[in-house]
Structure formats: structure tokens, C-alpha cells
Design an enzyme around this catalytic site. Structure first.
Site, mmCIF file in Angstrom:
data_model
loop_
_atom_site.group_PDB
_atom_site.id
_atom_site.type_symbol
_atom_site.label_atom_id
_atom_site.label_comp_id
_atom_site.label_asym_id
_atom_site.label_seq_id
_atom_site.Cartn_x
_atom_site.Cartn_y
_atom_site.Cartn_z
ATOM 1 N N TYR A 71 39.334 42.044 36.630
ATOM 2 C CA TYR A 71 39.579 40.740 37.252
ATOM 3 C C TYR A 71 40.909 40.157 36.810
ATOM 4 O O TYR A 71 41.601 39.490 37.582
ATOM 5 C CB TYR A 71 38.424 39.775 36.960
ATOM 6 N N GLN A 109 36.488 33.775 51.877
ATOM 7 C CA GLN A 109 35.813 34.668 50.930
ATOM 8 C C GLN A 109 36.812 35.160 49.886
ATOM 9 O O GLN A 109 36.436 35.818 48.933
ATOM 10 C CB GLN A 109 35.243 35.876 51.665
ATOM 11 N N ASN A 110 38.088 34.846 50.136
ATOM 12 C CA ASN A 110 39.138 35.342 49.239
ATOM 13 C C ASN A 110 39.193 34.493 47.982
ATOM 14 O O ASN A 110 38.897 33.307 47.999
ATOM 15 C CB ASN A 110 40.495 35.341 49.962
ATOM 16 N N VAL A 111 39.570 35.147 46.910
ATOM 17 C CA VAL A 111 39.548 34.491 45.590
ATOM 18 C C VAL A 111 40.966 34.348 45.027
ATOM 19 O O VAL A 111 41.153 34.047 43.858
ATOM 20 C CB VAL A 111 38.645 35.305 44.623
ATOM 21 N N ASP A 112 41.969 34.554 45.923
ATOM 22 C CA ASP A 112 43.367 34.647 45.459
ATOM 23 C C ASP A 112 44.163 33.345 45.568
ATOM 24 O O ASP A 112 45.313 33.277 45.138
ATOM 25 C CB ASP A 112 44.092 35.765 46.249
ATOM 26 N N HIS A 127 33.395 32.177 47.687
ATOM 27 C CA HIS A 127 33.148 33.189 46.639
ATOM 28 C C HIS A 127 33.895 32.885 45.357
ATOM 29 O O HIS A 127 34.081 33.766 44.525
ATOM 30 C CB HIS A 127 33.530 34.590 47.162
ATOM 31 N N GLY A 195 40.000 38.838 59.492
ATOM 32 C CA GLY A 195 40.253 39.787 58.410
ATOM 33 C C GLY A 195 39.070 40.002 57.502
ATOM 34 O O GLY A 195 39.234 40.112 56.280
ATOM 35 N N SER A 197 35.263 42.259 57.043
ATOM 36 C CA SER A 197 34.524 43.434 57.535
ATOM 37 C C SER A 197 33.117 43.074 57.981
ATOM 38 O O SER A 197 32.378 43.913 58.464
ATOM 39 C CB SER A 197 34.449 44.505 56.435
ATOM 40 N N ASN A 221 40.616 40.833 63.866
ATOM 41 C CA ASN A 221 40.494 41.866 62.842
ATOM 42 C C ASN A 221 41.269 43.107 63.273
ATOM 43 O O ASN A 221 41.727 43.201 64.417
ATOM 44 C CB ASN A 221 39.006 42.199 62.615
HETATM 45 C C1 BV8 Z 1 23.566 35.972 47.766
HETATM 46 C C2 BV8 Z 1 33.765 37.724 44.909
HETATM 47 C C3 BV8 Z 1 21.528 34.857 47.422
HETATM 48 C C4 BV8 Z 1 33.995 38.651 43.776
HETATM 49 C C5 BV8 Z 1 32.352 38.794 46.609
HETATM 50 C C6 BV8 Z 1 20.589 42.495 46.724
HETATM 51 C C7 BV8 Z 1 20.532 41.483 45.768
HETATM 52 C C8 BV8 Z 1 21.138 40.258 45.994
HETATM 53 C C9 BV8 Z 1 21.806 40.010 47.162
HETATM 54 C C10 BV8 Z 1 21.886 41.026 48.079
HETATM 55 C C11 BV8 Z 1 21.271 42.251 47.896
HETATM 56 N N1 BV8 Z 1 21.512 43.026 49.006
HETATM 57 C C12 BV8 Z 1 22.259 42.314 49.864
HETATM 58 C C13 BV8 Z 1 22.493 41.115 49.316
HETATM 59 C C14 BV8 Z 1 23.263 40.079 49.833
HETATM 60 C C15 BV8 Z 1 24.675 40.323 49.284
HETATM 61 C C16 BV8 Z 1 25.403 41.132 50.327
HETATM 62 O O1 BV8 Z 1 25.767 40.577 51.353
HETATM 63 N N2 BV8 Z 1 25.570 42.442 50.098
HETATM 64 C C17 BV8 Z 1 26.193 43.270 51.110
HETATM 65 C C18 BV8 Z 1 27.242 44.168 50.478
HETATM 66 C C19 BV8 Z 1 25.086 44.053 51.804
HETATM 67 N N3 BV8 Z 1 25.267 39.017 49.099
HETATM 68 C C20 BV8 Z 1 25.214 38.429 47.902
HETATM 69 O O2 BV8 Z 1 24.788 38.930 46.886
HETATM 70 C C21 BV8 Z 1 25.742 36.995 47.916
HETATM 71 N N4 BV8 Z 1 24.802 36.139 47.272
HETATM 72 O O3 BV8 Z 1 23.115 36.595 48.700
HETATM 73 O O4 BV8 Z 1 22.868 35.018 47.049
HETATM 74 C C22 BV8 Z 1 20.749 35.799 46.573
HETATM 75 C C23 BV8 Z 1 20.793 35.646 45.209
HETATM 76 C C24 BV8 Z 1 20.010 36.485 44.416
HETATM 77 C C25 BV8 Z 1 19.214 37.472 45.003
HETATM 78 C C26 BV8 Z 1 19.202 37.629 46.394
HETATM 79 C C27 BV8 Z 1 19.979 36.794 47.171
HETATM 80 C C28 BV8 Z 1 27.049 36.940 47.149
HETATM 81 C C29 BV8 Z 1 28.122 37.649 47.945
HETATM 82 C C30 BV8 Z 1 29.487 37.408 47.296
HETATM 83 C C31 BV8 Z 1 29.916 38.625 46.528
HETATM 84 N N5 BV8 Z 1 31.269 38.409 46.008
HETATM 85 N N6 BV8 Z 1 33.570 38.519 46.115
HETATM 86 C C32 BV8 Z 1 35.238 39.474 43.973
HETATM 87 O O5 BV8 Z 1 36.066 39.186 44.871
HETATM 88 O O6 BV8 Z 1 35.396 40.415 43.173
HETATM 89 S S1 BV8 Z 1 32.219 39.596 48.085
HETATM 90 C C33 BV8 Z 1 33.609 40.469 48.454
HETATM 91 O O7 BV8 Z 1 33.380 40.917 49.808
HETATM 92 C C34 BV8 Z 1 34.897 39.681 48.522
HETATM 93 O O8 BV8 Z 1 34.766 38.296 48.315
HETATM 94 C C35 BV8 Z 1 35.319 39.851 49.956
HETATM 95 O O9 BV8 Z 1 36.040 38.823 50.422
HETATM 96 C C36 BV8 Z 1 33.981 39.930 50.594
HETATM 97 C C37 BV8 Z 1 33.942 40.364 51.997
HETATM 98 O O10 BV8 Z 1 34.806 41.453 52.093
HETATM 99 P P1 BV8 Z 1 36.028 41.251 53.109
HETATM 100 O O11 BV8 Z 1 36.756 40.004 52.741
HETATM 101 O O12 BV8 Z 1 35.493 41.321 54.485
HETATM 102 O O13 BV8 Z 1 36.961 42.442 52.736
HETATM 103 P P2 BV8 Z 1 36.798 43.945 53.197
HETATM 104 O O14 BV8 Z 1 37.717 44.754 52.343
HETATM 105 O O15 BV8 Z 1 35.345 44.292 53.232
HETATM 106 O O16 BV8 Z 1 37.306 43.950 54.716
HETATM 107 C C38 BV8 Z 1 38.627 43.630 55.019
HETATM 108 C C39 BV8 Z 1 38.727 43.582 56.533
HETATM 109 O O17 BV8 Z 1 40.056 43.213 56.886
HETATM 110 C C40 BV8 Z 1 38.471 44.935 57.199
HETATM 111 O O18 BV8 Z 1 37.621 44.732 58.313
HETATM 112 C C41 BV8 Z 1 39.858 45.376 57.660
HETATM 113 O O19 BV8 Z 1 39.803 46.081 58.888
HETATM 114 C C42 BV8 Z 1 40.555 44.060 57.876
HETATM 115 N N7 BV8 Z 1 42.005 44.094 57.697
HETATM 116 C C43 BV8 Z 1 42.733 44.858 56.855
HETATM 117 N N8 BV8 Z 1 44.039 44.534 56.963
HETATM 118 C C44 BV8 Z 1 44.122 43.530 57.875
HETATM 119 C C45 BV8 Z 1 42.831 43.246 58.346
HETATM 120 N N9 BV8 Z 1 42.574 42.307 59.268
HETATM 121 C C46 BV8 Z 1 43.635 41.611 59.738
HETATM 122 N N10 BV8 Z 1 44.899 41.817 59.339
HETATM 123 C C47 BV8 Z 1 45.178 42.763 58.421
HETATM 124 N N11 BV8 Z 1 46.464 42.959 58.036
#
Ligand code: BV8
Length: 256
Positions: A71, A109-112, A127, A195, A197, A221
Site C-alpha cells: 500500500y 472506487q479509486n483510492v488515489d 473505498h 473505467g 470492470s 469503458n
Molecule cells: C462488502 C480498496 C459487506 C482497496 C477495493 C465474501 C465476503 C465478503 C464480501 C464478499 C464476498 N464475496 C463477494 C463479496 C462482496 C465483495 C465483492 O464485490 N467481491 C467481488 C470481487 C466478487 N465486496 C466487498 O467485500 C465490499 N464490502 O461487501 O461489505 C460485507 C461485509 C462483510 C461480509 C459480507 C459482506 C468491499 C469492496 C471494496 C474492496 N476494496 N479497493 C484497494 O484499492 O486496494 S475494491 C478494488 O476493486 C478497487 O477499489 C477498485 O477500484 C475496485 C473495482 O475495480 P475497478 O476500479 O473496476 O478496477 P479494475 O482493474 O477491476 O477495472 C478497470 C477497468 O477499467 C477495466 O474494465 C478496464 O477495461 C478499464 N480501463 C482500463 N484502462 C482504461 C479503462 N477504462 C477507460 N479508460 C481507460 N484508459
């Protein structure tokens, strides 16, 4: 006119007349600033890790040194980057809508913190943030921190281990962030997801609340996502190009 351009001009017309716009941004918006997206393969030393595994309370409990080092490297990278044209265009769109008496809410969702550095005002960090760390003993938050930390895990003045004030998987989003999102989404007439996923909840589900409020929705996106089918407009491309074009079409000299 290509369907792409047609989509953007139809969206621009809605944006120019919108009363309550809600935007959700993801890591794709920061990509052109040089920050790898969350699911991009991690480079170098970090390529052996899965971000979804590292961004968890369990990982921190098991190996606070590795997690806080990751981090802190991301914090240093974010501080060294600059907002890109997509960030600045969003700040200009917010200003144009506010000037017309409309409401604009940027859920990120960005942390920057690049949105704030680009001038966005009403930013909700759903986030958390890399630049704020909190003491695991007292809950005290700190932003005035050494850059980089001298050792890992970093210690608070109370000698408690410091953790980044981000929301890890399995942790609930901050109540104030969720309340702000719910309040904005409840009367939203235009929703933009940019931006992201579309795989992380509850943020990905915000579009459902917007649609329930009667909003039109656009997904800007690079490619389709698991929720693309929910959106009315899906212009594809880099946010650093799409967003300045959208601003010009909606509010620029050539605005319809
Ligand atoms: C919650 C902070 C209630 C840290 C992040 C089991 C137990 C508990 C919960 C769950 C579980 N199973 C599922 C869940 C729910 C879980 C979840 O959703 N899991 C997913 C993976 C299935 N969610 C949670 O846990 C959330 N809390 O549910 O609380 C709860 C509580 C207890 C028990 C049950 C429920 C918390 C979620 C937050 C997690 N923290 N980040 C850190 O940053 O290190 S999430 C992380 O993913 C980042 O914040 C990021 O922002 C976020 C989403 O990702 P994206 O931003 O979309 O980034 P990604 O790389 O994926 O995609 C980028 C996109 O951009 C792509 O589509 C690409 O094509 C596009 N792109 C690229 N370049 C460009 C572009 N677009 C435009 N222009 C460009 N140039």
C-alpha cells in the site's frame, strides 16, 4: 456518424439537461495517469500476488509488513502521478452542471485522490483513500505521514500498527459514503459508470438504484463488463479521450 459518436452525442444532450448526475469511477480513469488498474497484472515484485488477496483484513493480520509495503508503494506512486484529461474533464462537467443549478455527485472506487487534485468538489471515496492511514489500536487517522514509511508495518505515535484507511474485501463501506451514495442515487436522472470492470459490490450495484429512480445510464469503458447489459449507452474508449469529448459536445462551443 458512427454509432460510437452517435452514442456520445446522444449522451451529451442528456448530460447538458441533467438535473442530478451521479458518476461512479474505477481504476480505469487513473490508468492514463500511470496508475495500473486494480486487476492489471501487478508488475515486478508484486506480480506474484493477487490484489484481491492482498486487499483483505486476513492478509494484513497474517503479514502486515507485506500488505503495508504494497500500500505504501501504491501511495508513493499515486503521489508521484498527475491527474489526466479524464479527471479534469469530470471536474469541468461538475462545474458546468452546478452552474446550471444541477446536482453532481462523484462516487469513486479509486483510492488515489486524483479526482480531488483535478478540482472535483463533491467526491465520495466509497473505498477509502491511500493517503489516509489509521491506527489499529486507537482508530486515529493520519494524513501527515512520512513518504515513504521508514519501516513496515508503520507505527502510530501510540505505537499501534498503521493500516491504510481503505475498504478491504469483506469490510463494509463507510456508512457516510453509502448514505451519500443512496441520497444522490435516489433522485438521479443520469448515471455514468466510467473505467470500472463492474465486478465489485456494492458499488457495481449502484446503477440498479439509479435505474430504479428512473435514470438513464451510460457505461464508458474500454470493454464490456458483466453489467454492460444494464446500460442505455456504452461508448467504448479511453476515459482520457471520451470525457473531454463528452464535455465539448455537452457544454463546449459546439454544444447542440
Ligand atoms: C462488502 C480498496 C459487506 C482497496 C477495493 C465474501 C465476503 C465478503 C464480501 C464478499 C464476498 N464475496 C463477494 C463479496 C462482496 C465483495 C465483492 O464485490 N467481491 C467481488 C470481487 C466478487 N465486496 C466487498 O467485500 C465490499 N464490502 O461487501 O461489505 C460485507 C461485509 C462483510 C461480509 C459480507 C459482506 C468491499 C469492496 C471494496 C474492496 N476494496 N479497493 C484497494 O484499492 O486496494 S475494491 C478494488 O476493486 C478497487 O477499489 C477498485 O477500484 C475496485 C473495482 O475495480 P475497478 O476500479 O473496476 O478496477 P479494475 O482493474 O477491476 O477495472 C478497470 C477497468 O477499467 C477495466 O474494465 C478496464 O477495461 C478499464 N480501463 C482500463 N484502462 C482504461 C479503462 N477504462 C477507460 N479508460 C481507460 N484508459
Amino acid at each position: 456518424m458512427s454509432t460510437e459518436t452517435q452514442q456520445l452525442s446522444d449522451l451529451a444532450r442528456l448530460l447538458a439537461n441533467a438535473k442530478n448526475v451521479v458518476v461512479l469511477t474505477g481504476a480505469g480513469v487513473s490508468k492514463e495517469s500511470g496508475i495500473p488498474t486494480f486487476r492489471d497484472s501487478l508488475e515486478g515484485y508484486w506480480s506474484r500476488f493477487d490484489p484481491g488477496e492482498l486487499a483483505t483484513p486476513d492478509a494484513f493480520a497474517k503479514d502486515p509488513e507485506t500488505v503495508t509495503r504494497w500500500y505504501d508503494e501504491r501511495r508513493m506512486a499515486a503521489l508521484a502521478c498527475e491527474p489526466n484529461p479524464g479527471h479534469f474533464a469530470l471536474a469541468r462537467i461538475e462545474a458546468a452542471i452546478s452552474e446550471r443549478g444541477g446536482r453532481f455527485t462523484l462516487l469513486t472506487q479509486n483510492v488515489d485522490r486524483l479526482h480531488q487534485r483535478a478540482g472535483s468538489q463533491n467526491v465520495v471515496e466509497v473505498h477509502g483513500s491511500l493517503v489516509e492511514w489509521r491506527c489499529t489500536e486507537t482508530g486515529e487517522r493520519y494524513t501527515d505521514l512520512p513518504a515513504p514509511f521508514p519501516s513496515y508495518p508503520p507505527r502510530s505515535p501510540m505505537n499501534g500498527a498503521l493500516r491504510p484507511n481503505v475498504v478491504w474485501f469483506g469490510e463494509s463501506l463507510p456508512k457516510e459514503a453509502l448514505d451519500a451514495a443512496d441520497d444522490a442515487l435516489g433522485s438521479c436522472d443520469l448515471y455514468l459508470a466510467i473505467g470500472t470492470s463492474g465486478v465489485v459490490y456494492p458499488a457495481t450495484g449502484f446503477v440498479g438504484a439509479a435505474k430504479d429512480a428512473g435514470a438513464r445510464a451510460a457505461e464508458l469503458n474500454m470493454n464490456d463488463t458483466p453489467v454492460t447489459h444494464v446500460f442505455d449507452f456504452t461508448p467504448r474508449g479511453e476515459s482520457g479521450s471520451l470525457l473531454p469529448a463528452l464535455y465539448e459536445l455537452a457544454f463546449g462551443q459546439g454544444a447542440a
